[in-house]
Each structure stands twice: as C-alpha cells, then as structure tokens.
Design a protein around this motif. Structure first.
Motif, PDB file in Angstrom:
ATOM      1  N   TYR A   1      31.775  -3.588 -16.846  1.00 35.85           N
ATOM      2  CA  TYR A   1      31.948  -3.643 -18.304  1.00 35.85           C
ATOM      3  C   TYR A   1      33.156  -4.514 -18.693  1.00 35.85           C
ATOM      4  N   ASP A   2      33.108  -5.779 -18.331  1.00 31.93           N
ATOM      5  CA  ASP A   2      34.270  -6.641 -18.553  1.00 31.93           C
ATOM      6  C   ASP A   2      34.300  -7.310 -19.926  1.00 31.93           C
ATOM      7  N   ILE A   3      33.188  -7.275 -20.663  1.00 35.83           N
ATOM      8  CA  ILE A   3      33.163  -7.845 -22.015  1.00 35.83           C
ATOM      9  C   ILE A   3      32.309  -6.960 -22.917  1.00 35.83           C
ATOM     10  N   PRO A   4      32.486  -7.044 -24.255  1.00 31.97           N
ATOM     11  CA  PRO A   4      31.676  -6.229 -25.171  1.00 31.97           C
ATOM     12  C   PRO A   4      30.204  -6.631 -25.149  1.00 31.97           C
ATOM     13  N   TYR A   5      29.359  -5.717 -25.625  1.00 29.56           N
ATOM     14  CA  TYR A   5      27.915  -5.947 -25.625  1.00 29.56           C
ATOM     15  C   TYR A   5      27.518  -7.194 -26.418  1.00 29.56           C
ATOM     16  N   PRO A   6      28.026  -7.424 -27.638  1.00 29.94           N
ATOM     17  CA  PRO A   6      27.618  -8.640 -28.356  1.00 29.94           C
ATOM     18  C   PRO A   6      27.936  -9.915 -27.586  1.00 29.94           C
ATOM     19  N   GLN A   7      29.066  -9.932 -26.891  1.00 34.76           N
ATOM     20  CA  GLN A   7      29.430 -11.115 -26.103  1.00 34.76           C
ATOM     21  C   GLN A   7      28.507 -11.271 -24.898  1.00 34.76           C
ATOM     22  N   ALA A   8      28.109 -10.145 -24.301  1.00 33.21           N
ATOM     23  CA  ALA A   8      27.153 -10.202 -23.191  1.00 33.21           C
ATOM     24  C   ALA A   8      25.843 -10.836 -23.634  1.00 33.21           C
ATOM     25  N   LEU A   9      25.407 -10.495 -24.842  1.00 33.99           N
ATOM     26  CA  LEU A   9      24.162 -11.070 -25.355  1.00 33.99           C
ATOM     27  C   LEU A   9      24.321 -12.553 -25.674  1.00 33.99           C
ATOM     28  N   LYS A  10      25.529 -12.969 -26.021  1.00 30.28           N
ATOM     29  CA  LYS A  10      25.793 -14.399 -26.196  1.00 30.28           C
ATOM     30  C   LYS A  10      25.664 -15.133 -24.859  1.00 30.28           C
TER      31      LYS A  10
ATOM     32  N   CYS B   1       6.176 -18.436 -13.605  1.00 34.60           N
ATOM     33  CA  CYS B   1       7.395 -18.579 -14.405  1.00 34.60           C
ATOM     34  C   CYS B   1       8.584 -18.993 -13.550  1.00 34.60           C
ATOM     35  N   ALA B   2       9.445 -19.808 -14.112  1.00 36.82           N
ATOM     36  CA  ALA B   2      10.764 -20.017 -13.531  1.00 36.82           C
ATOM     37  C   ALA B   2      11.587 -18.779 -13.861  1.00 36.82           C
ATOM     38  N   VAL B   3      12.257 -18.200 -12.885  1.00 33.06           N
ATOM     39  CA  VAL B   3      12.978 -16.946 -13.073  1.00 33.06           C
ATOM     40  C   VAL B   3      14.464 -17.147 -12.820  1.00 33.06           C
ATOM     41  N   ASN B   4      15.272 -16.744 -13.782  1.00 33.05           N
ATOM     42  CA  ASN B   4      16.716 -16.829 -13.678  1.00 33.05           C
ATOM     43  C   ASN B   4      17.285 -15.418 -13.775  1.00 33.05           C
ATOM     44  N   ALA B   5      17.601 -14.808 -12.623  1.00 28.85           N
ATOM     45  CA  ALA B   5      18.197 -13.465 -12.599  1.00 28.85           C
ATOM     46  C   ALA B   5      19.706 -13.611 -12.735  1.00 28.85           C
ATOM     47  N   ILE B   6      20.280 -12.951 -13.730  1.00 29.88           N
ATOM     48  CA  ILE B   6      21.699 -13.140 -14.031  1.00 29.88           C
ATOM     49  C   ILE B   6      22.465 -11.823 -13.901  1.00 29.88           C
ATOM     50  N   GLU B   7      23.754 -11.943 -13.557  1.00 32.72           N
ATOM     51  CA  GLU B   7      24.600 -10.756 -13.436  1.00 32.72           C
ATOM     52  C   GLU B   7      25.151 -10.393 -14.804  1.00 32.72           C
ATOM     53  N   MET B   8      24.972  -9.132 -15.171  1.00 32.93           N
ATOM     54  CA  MET B   8      25.379  -8.653 -16.481  1.00 32.93           C
ATOM     55  C   MET B   8      26.680  -7.837 -16.392  1.00 32.93           C
ATOM     56  N   PRO B   9      27.345  -7.605 -17.521  1.00 35.70           N
ATOM     57  CA  PRO B   9      28.639  -6.911 -17.498  1.00 35.70           C
ATOM     58  C   PRO B   9      28.598  -5.487 -16.965  1.00 35.70           C
ATOM     59  N   TRP B  10      27.432  -4.849 -16.927  1.00 33.76           N
ATOM     60  CA  TRP B  10      27.339  -3.484 -16.409  1.00 33.76           C
ATOM     61  C   TRP B  10      27.060  -3.455 -14.910  1.00 33.76           C
ATOM     62  N   SER B  11      27.187  -4.583 -14.236  1.00 33.81           N
ATOM     63  CA  SER B  11      27.039  -4.585 -12.783  1.00 33.81           C
ATOM     64  C   SER B  11      28.200  -3.834 -12.139  1.00 33.81           C
ATOM     65  N   ARG B  12      28.023  -3.459 -10.908  1.00 24.81           N
ATOM     66  CA  ARG B  12      29.090  -2.752 -10.191  1.00 24.81           C
ATOM     67  C   ARG B  12      30.330  -3.630 -10.068  1.00 24.81           C
ATOM     68  N   ARG B  13      30.124  -4.935  -9.910  1.00 20.91           N
ATOM     69  CA  ARG B  13      31.263  -5.837  -9.742  1.00 20.91           C
ATOM     70  C   ARG B  13      31.995  -6.080 -11.048  1.00 20.91           C
ATOM     71  N   ARG B  14      31.259  -6.340 -12.129  1.00 21.79           N
ATOM     72  CA  ARG B  14      31.899  -6.697 -13.401  1.00 21.79           C
ATOM     73  C   ARG B  14      32.465  -5.484 -14.135  1.00 21.79           C
TER      74      ARG B  14
END
Length: 272
Positions: A82-91, A67-80
């Motif tokens: 919780y910078d955006i709401p959950y529905p927007q994170a899923l967008k 598989c091609a793997v794309n690991a992405i940083e999510m809003p619950w990371s230590r750096r971010r």
C-alpha cells in the motif's frame, strides 16, 4: 472485423498504425503493428491482495492466443504494501491503458482477480476509458470489514486526519484477506483511500458509477464467500450492456481464474 483472415486485416491495420505513428511523432513501430494485427485485444491484468503478477501469470498466458496481456504489480502487493493511494494506483493503470492504445490496440480490457477485480471496477468508475471489464472472484470488501469492526478505529482516525490536513501521519490496522488477518501500516490518506467503506473499494458503488456502458464479465466460483451475494450485490448495478455476463464456475476464490480461463477467452473472442 472479427473473424477476417490476418492477411486481410494487416494492410488496413498497418495503414492506421502509420497514421498513428505520425501523430505521435513516430513512436509506434512496425513490429507493434504486426502484433496488433495478430492480437486485436489487449488486457491489463491485476493480481489480488498480498500477491504479485506471478500469482495470476498462468491465467494470463492462457489468454495470449487472442490478447496481448500486461500483468502489472499493484500497490496491494506483498512487496509494495500500500505505497500509494487508490486514486493514484488507478492513474498507474491508466498510463498502461494509454500505452497500449498508443501501440494501436483498439480494444483494451481491464481485468483482475480478487482485489484486482475490485480495481478493474474502480478504474471504470474513476477513469472510465476501458473497452471492457472482467472481474474474476472479486474481493476486498471495506464495507464488510468496517461493519464487522475490522480496522474500524483506524478508518475513523484516518478520516479525521485527512479532514484535518494531516494525511501523511502513519497508522496501523488489521487487513483482511479471505479470513486471514495481517497487520499493516500506512499513511492516513492511503488507508482512507482503500478502506473507506463507501469509497473506491466499495464494489456496489463503483459498479453503479461506470462512466459508460461496456461489456462487463463477472466470474464467481460456487465456493467463493461472495457467491452467496448473487448478481444484485454489484454486477446488476453496472450500466446494462448486451455483451455483459454473470459467469458461475465450480471453483473457490483462488482457483476461479484458472478454472474459468477458457470461458473468459471465449467471451473475449465473442465481443462485438
């Protein structure tokens, strides 16, 4: 088409890619077509709470033979933080899924560890366009936190502020991650989106709300706190699919992905 030699697959795939490139204004390149021919599966990989893509990078590399793997940083990371709401994170995840489809991948899998597993399930409930879901050591349990009084007052306040149209007001609360607490501060609308005990973070609810039946792999370690909840907690609530699997490994919450990597890869290869 699984199992056919690459030399057989490539002309067909390149023809499809050429048609897709024309439809998208020529945005798909020949190199991408070759990648797709070699790796029929693409994975969006999400890390756990207070982590980062690097925390799950070793596991992701073990999937790359197929598989091609794309690991992405999510809003619950230590750096971010919780910078955006959950529905927007899923967008945000949806944008990544669509980018992989534009490259020609016919199977796109949403996958995550801990909070990332929670998000993979929430994605299937909100957006519903993934071809498979993999939940590795699923975590983030707002209903458990709420029932045990952890952040309960902040959740109540956030709900009232959102109802009153004051969702931008900042609130502080204790977050919980594998027995450890950390004080966090975020706007009321963001807090409510992640910590509503019956919202997108509630895995039994999101599993039951998958928009369509897809292969669903739930991977849990025998030393994980959620192991005792069993299959009925959330896994059995998802729509039935013949390729779905409840996989138990001898591991804890943190090391489950690495312990299960070979079995996850085998499951991906065996999808119809």
């Amino acid at each position: 088409m699984a199992g056919q030699p690459t030399a057989v697959l490539r002309p067909h795939v390149l023809l499809c890619m050429a048609a897709l490139a024309a439809a998208l204004g020529g945005t798909v390149q020949h190199a991408n077509a070759q990648d797709v021919a070699a790796k029929p599966c693409a994975v969006i990989l999400m890390h756990g709470k207070w982590g980062s893509p690097q925390f799950i990078g070793h596991f992701g590399r073990r999937l790359e033979p197929y598989c091609a793997v794309n690991a992405i940083e999510m809003p619950w990371s230590r750096r971010r933080n919780y910078d955006i709401p959950y529905p927007q994170a899923l967008k945000e995840v949806g944008s990544q899924v669509q980018a992989l489809r534009a490259k020609g991948y016919q199977r796109v899998v949403v996958m995550g560890q801990s909070f990332g597993a929670n998000a993979a399930m929430a994605y299937m409930a909100q957006e519903g366009d993934a071809d498979a879901v993999v939940a590795l050591a699923p975590g983030h349990a707002p209903a458990y936190m709420y029932s045990n009084g952890i952040g309960k007052d902040a959740v109540h306040k956030a709900r009232e502020l959102v109802k009153a149209g004051q969702g931008s007001e900042k609130l502080a609360m204790d977050d919980l991650n594998q027995g450890k607490r950390q004080s966090i501060r975020m706007s009321a609308d963001v807090l409510w989106s992640y910590f509503d005990p019956a919202g997108l973070g509630h895995m039994p609810g999101t599993a039951a709300s998958f928009k369509k039946p897809v292969p669903f792999l739930w991977v849990i370690g025998t030393n994980d706190p959620l192991y005792a909840a069993g299959e009925d907690f959330a896994y059995r609530k998802a729509p039935d699919h013949p390729a779905s699997k409840y996989l138990v490994v001898s591991a804890g919450h943190i090391d489950t992905p690495d312990v299960a990597a070979a079995q996850v890869l085998e499951w991906l290869r065996g999808l119809p």
